[in-house]
Design an enzyme around this catalytic site. Structure first.
Site, mmCIF file in Angstrom:
data_model
loop_
_atom_site.group_PDB
_atom_site.id
_atom_site.type_symbol
_atom_site.label_atom_id
_atom_site.label_comp_id
_atom_site.label_asym_id
_atom_site.label_seq_id
_atom_site.Cartn_x
_atom_site.Cartn_y
_atom_site.Cartn_z
ATOM 1 N N ARG A 1 61.164 -6.478 -23.296
ATOM 2 C CA ARG A 1 60.046 -6.101 -23.644
ATOM 3 C C ARG A 1 59.092 -5.311 -22.841
ATOM 4 N NH1 ARG A 1 57.419 -10.334 -27.612
ATOM 5 N NH2 ARG A 1 55.568 -10.031 -26.515
ATOM 6 N N ARG B 1 48.222 -11.464 -20.068
ATOM 7 C CA ARG B 1 48.357 -11.777 -21.417
ATOM 8 C C ARG B 1 48.032 -13.510 -21.278
ATOM 9 N NH1 ARG B 1 54.313 -10.591 -22.279
ATOM 10 N NH2 ARG B 1 54.167 -11.773 -24.218
ATOM 11 N N ARG C 1 63.466 -12.886 -20.575
ATOM 12 C CA ARG C 1 63.816 -12.592 -21.830
ATOM 13 C C ARG C 1 64.406 -11.335 -22.071
ATOM 14 N NH1 ARG C 1 58.893 -13.264 -26.105
ATOM 15 N NH2 ARG C 1 57.897 -11.716 -24.557
ATOM 16 N N LYS D 1 57.507 -19.726 -29.323
ATOM 17 C CA LYS D 1 57.068 -19.312 -30.974
ATOM 18 C C LYS D 1 58.077 -18.819 -31.743
ATOM 19 C CE LYS D 1 53.331 -17.419 -29.761
ATOM 20 N NZ LYS D 1 53.200 -17.369 -28.326
HETATM 21 P P1 AP5 Z 1 59.962 -16.620 -27.134
HETATM 22 O O1 AP5 Z 1 60.255 -17.492 -28.185
HETATM 23 O O2 AP5 Z 1 60.121 -15.349 -27.161
HETATM 24 O O3 AP5 Z 1 58.395 -17.002 -27.044
HETATM 25 P P2 AP5 Z 1 57.119 -16.639 -27.529
HETATM 26 O O4 AP5 Z 1 56.060 -17.731 -27.548
HETATM 27 O O5 AP5 Z 1 57.448 -15.996 -28.895
HETATM 28 O O6 AP5 Z 1 56.647 -15.375 -26.852
HETATM 29 P P3 AP5 Z 1 55.996 -14.093 -26.822
HETATM 30 O O7 AP5 Z 1 55.934 -13.292 -25.500
HETATM 31 O O8 AP5 Z 1 56.507 -13.065 -28.096
HETATM 32 O O9 AP5 Z 1 54.334 -14.322 -27.515
HETATM 33 P P4 AP5 Z 1 53.295 -13.494 -27.143
HETATM 34 O O10 AP5 Z 1 52.367 -14.252 -28.183
HETATM 35 O O11 AP5 Z 1 52.717 -12.992 -26.007
HETATM 36 O O12 AP5 Z 1 53.940 -11.978 -27.934
HETATM 37 P P5 AP5 Z 1 53.524 -11.563 -29.296
HETATM 38 O O13 AP5 Z 1 54.777 -10.855 -29.686
HETATM 39 O O14 AP5 Z 1 52.884 -12.484 -30.210
HETATM 40 O O15 AP5 Z 1 60.559 -17.059 -25.729
HETATM 41 C C1 AP5 Z 1 60.321 -16.460 -24.354
HETATM 42 C C2 AP5 Z 1 61.462 -16.698 -23.827
HETATM 43 O O16 AP5 Z 1 61.883 -18.094 -23.299
HETATM 44 C C3 AP5 Z 1 62.936 -16.346 -24.412
HETATM 45 O O17 AP5 Z 1 63.713 -15.401 -23.457
HETATM 46 C C4 AP5 Z 1 63.690 -17.493 -24.824
HETATM 47 O O18 AP5 Z 1 64.924 -17.339 -24.893
HETATM 48 C C5 AP5 Z 1 63.083 -18.758 -23.854
HETATM 49 N N1 AP5 Z 1 62.929 -19.722 -24.491
HETATM 50 C C6 AP5 Z 1 62.452 -20.147 -25.613
HETATM 51 N N2 AP5 Z 1 62.312 -21.696 -25.778
HETATM 52 C C7 AP5 Z 1 62.807 -22.080 -24.733
HETATM 53 C C8 AP5 Z 1 63.130 -23.261 -24.279
HETATM 54 N N3 AP5 Z 1 62.861 -24.357 -25.123
HETATM 55 N N4 AP5 Z 1 63.665 -23.712 -22.989
HETATM 56 C C9 AP5 Z 1 64.031 -22.470 -22.153
HETATM 57 N N5 AP5 Z 1 63.863 -21.127 -22.669
HETATM 58 C C10 AP5 Z 1 63.288 -21.024 -23.747
HETATM 59 O O19 AP5 Z 1 52.403 -10.693 -29.134
HETATM 60 C C11 AP5 Z 1 52.625 -9.257 -28.234
HETATM 61 C C12 AP5 Z 1 51.315 -8.400 -27.994
HETATM 62 O O20 AP5 Z 1 51.090 -8.021 -29.676
HETATM 63 C C13 AP5 Z 1 50.035 -9.147 -27.574
HETATM 64 O O21 AP5 Z 1 49.919 -9.252 -26.200
HETATM 65 C C14 AP5 Z 1 49.008 -8.260 -28.230
HETATM 66 O O22 AP5 Z 1 48.759 -7.169 -27.545
HETATM 67 C C15 AP5 Z 1 49.513 -8.149 -29.662
HETATM 68 N N6 AP5 Z 1 49.136 -9.086 -30.784
HETATM 69 C C16 AP5 Z 1 50.187 -9.880 -31.364
HETATM 70 N N7 AP5 Z 1 49.574 -10.527 -32.381
HETATM 71 C C17 AP5 Z 1 48.214 -10.335 -32.337
HETATM 72 C C18 AP5 Z 1 47.315 -10.921 -32.735
HETATM 73 N N8 AP5 Z 1 47.109 -12.040 -33.798
HETATM 74 N N9 AP5 Z 1 45.930 -10.309 -32.700
HETATM 75 C C19 AP5 Z 1 45.801 -9.409 -31.648
HETATM 76 N N10 AP5 Z 1 46.517 -8.732 -30.865
HETATM 77 C C20 AP5 Z 1 47.995 -9.162 -31.071
#
Ligand code: AP5
Length: 217
Positions: free
Chosen positions: A161, A172, A128, A13
Site C-alpha cells: 500500500r 497515521r 504488509r 482490523k
Molecule cells: P491489517 O489487518 O491490515 O490491519 P488494519 O488494522 O486493518 O490496518 P490498516 O492500515 O488497514 O488500518 P488503517 O485504519 O490505517 O487503514 P484504512 O484502510 O482504514 O494488518 C496489518 C498487517 O499486520 C498485515 O500484514 C497482517 O497480515 C498483519 N497482522 C494482522 N493481525 C496480525 C496478528 N495478530 N499478528 C501478526 N500480524 C498480524 O485507512 C486508510 C486511509 O483511508 C486513512 O489513513 C485515511 O486517509 C482514510 N480513511 C479511512 N477511513 C476513514 C475515515 N473513517 N475517516 C477519514 N479517513 C478515512
C-alpha cells in the site's frame, strides 16, 4: 449484528474482518477499502480523497459520511454489518448515531477495540502485502503467502500500500492518537466497548472477539 472495529492502523482490523464477516454472516464495510476503490476508479470522491490518504491524514468527515450512508443503505445491510475504520472521529460517531436513528433499523450494538503497541504496528505495516485481485491480506513474516509475491486464494500479484512507508505510518499513528482514540471513552460511557488484546496470533484474536461479542449479546 451491528459491530464496529476500532484500533490503530495495523492493529488487525482488516485481518479480523475477513474472519468475522463469515462467522457473523454480515457484510464487511471498510472505509479504507471503499476510499481506495474510489481512488482506483478515479471518481470525484477518489480524486478528493487521494491527497489526504497519501499523506496519512483523515479524509474530511463530510466525504466519508456520504460514502458510508450510501453503503449502509444497500440491501445486504438489512441484517447488520461490520464496520472497519469507521467511525474515526467524534463527529463521525455522532453522525453515525443520527443516521442509524433516522433509518430506524437499530443502532450500533458492539464496539471492539484491538489493542496493539505502536511499535508492533510499525513492523506489521512495514511488512504488509495485499492481494491486488481479491484484497486478501498477508505479512512477509507473520502471514506469508505460499509462493512469494502471489496470492494463495486467487493467484494475483501482492502489492504494497502507498501509505505503508514508515514516515506515513507514523503520521497515521499520530492521527489515530489525536482523532480516533477519544472514541474509546465515547463508547465506553455508553457500555458498548470491549477491548481485545490484538497481539496474539490472528486465530486467537478472532476467538477472543467472538467471545466478547457473545458475552454482550
Ligand atoms: P491489517 O489487518 O491490515 O490491519 P488494519 O488494522 O486493518 O490496518 P490498516 O492500515 O488497514 O488500518 P488503517 O485504519 O490505517 O487503514 P484504512 O484502510 O482504514 O494488518 C496489518 C498487517 O499486520 C498485515 O500484514 C497482517 O497480515 C498483519 N497482522 C494482522 N493481525 C496480525 C496478528 N495478530 N499478528 C501478526 N500480524 C498480524 O485507512 C486508510 C486511509 O483511508 C486513512 O489513513 C485515511 O486517509 C482514510 N480513511 C479511512 N477511513 C476513514 C475515515 N473513517 N475517516 C477519514 N479517513 C478515512
Amino acid at each position: 449484528m451491528r459491530v464496529a472495529l476500532l484500533g490503530p492502523p495495523g492493529s488487525g482490523k482488516g485481518t479480523q474482518s475477513e474472519v468475522l464477516r463469515d462467522r457473523l454472516g454480515v457484510p464487511h464495510i471498510s472505509s479504507g477499502d471503499l476510499l481506495r476503490d474510489a481512488v482506483a476508479r478515479g471518481t470525484e470522491l477518489g480524486r478528493a480523497a487521494k491527497g489526504f490518504m497519501d499523506r496519512g491524514e483523515l479524509v474530511p468527515d463530510d466525504l466519508v459520511l456520504g460514502m458510508i450512508r450510501e453503503r449502509l443503505q444497500a440491501g445486504d445491510c438489512n441484517e447488520g454489518w461490520l464496520l472497519d475504520g469507521f467511525p474515526r472521529t467524534l463527529a463521525q460517531a455522532e453522525a453515525l448515531d443520527r443516521l442509524l436513528e433516522n433509518e430506524g433499523r437499530g443502532g450500533l450494538q458492539h464496539v471492539v477495540s484491538l489493542r496493539v503497541p505502536l511499535e508492533d504496528v510499525v513492523v506489521r505495516l512495514g511488512g504488509r502485502r495485499t492481494c491486488g485481485g481479491c484484497g486478501r491480506l498477508y505479512h512477509v513474516k507473520f502471514q506469508p503467502p505460499k509462493a512469494d509475491g502471489t496470492c494463495d486464494a486467487c493467484g494475483a500479484a501482492l502489492v504494497t500500500r502507498r501509505d505503508d512507508e514508515e514516515a506515513t505510518i507514523r503520521a497515521r499513528l499520530g492521527v489515530y492518537e489525536r482523532q480516533t482514540a477519544p472514541l474509546l471513552a465515547y463508547y465506553s460511557k455508553r457500555g458498548l466497548l470491549r477491548e481485545v488484546d490484538g497481539t496474539a496470533a490472528p486465530s486467537n484474536v478472532s476467538g477472543e472477539i467472538l467471545t466478547a461479542l457473545k458475552d454482550r449479546r
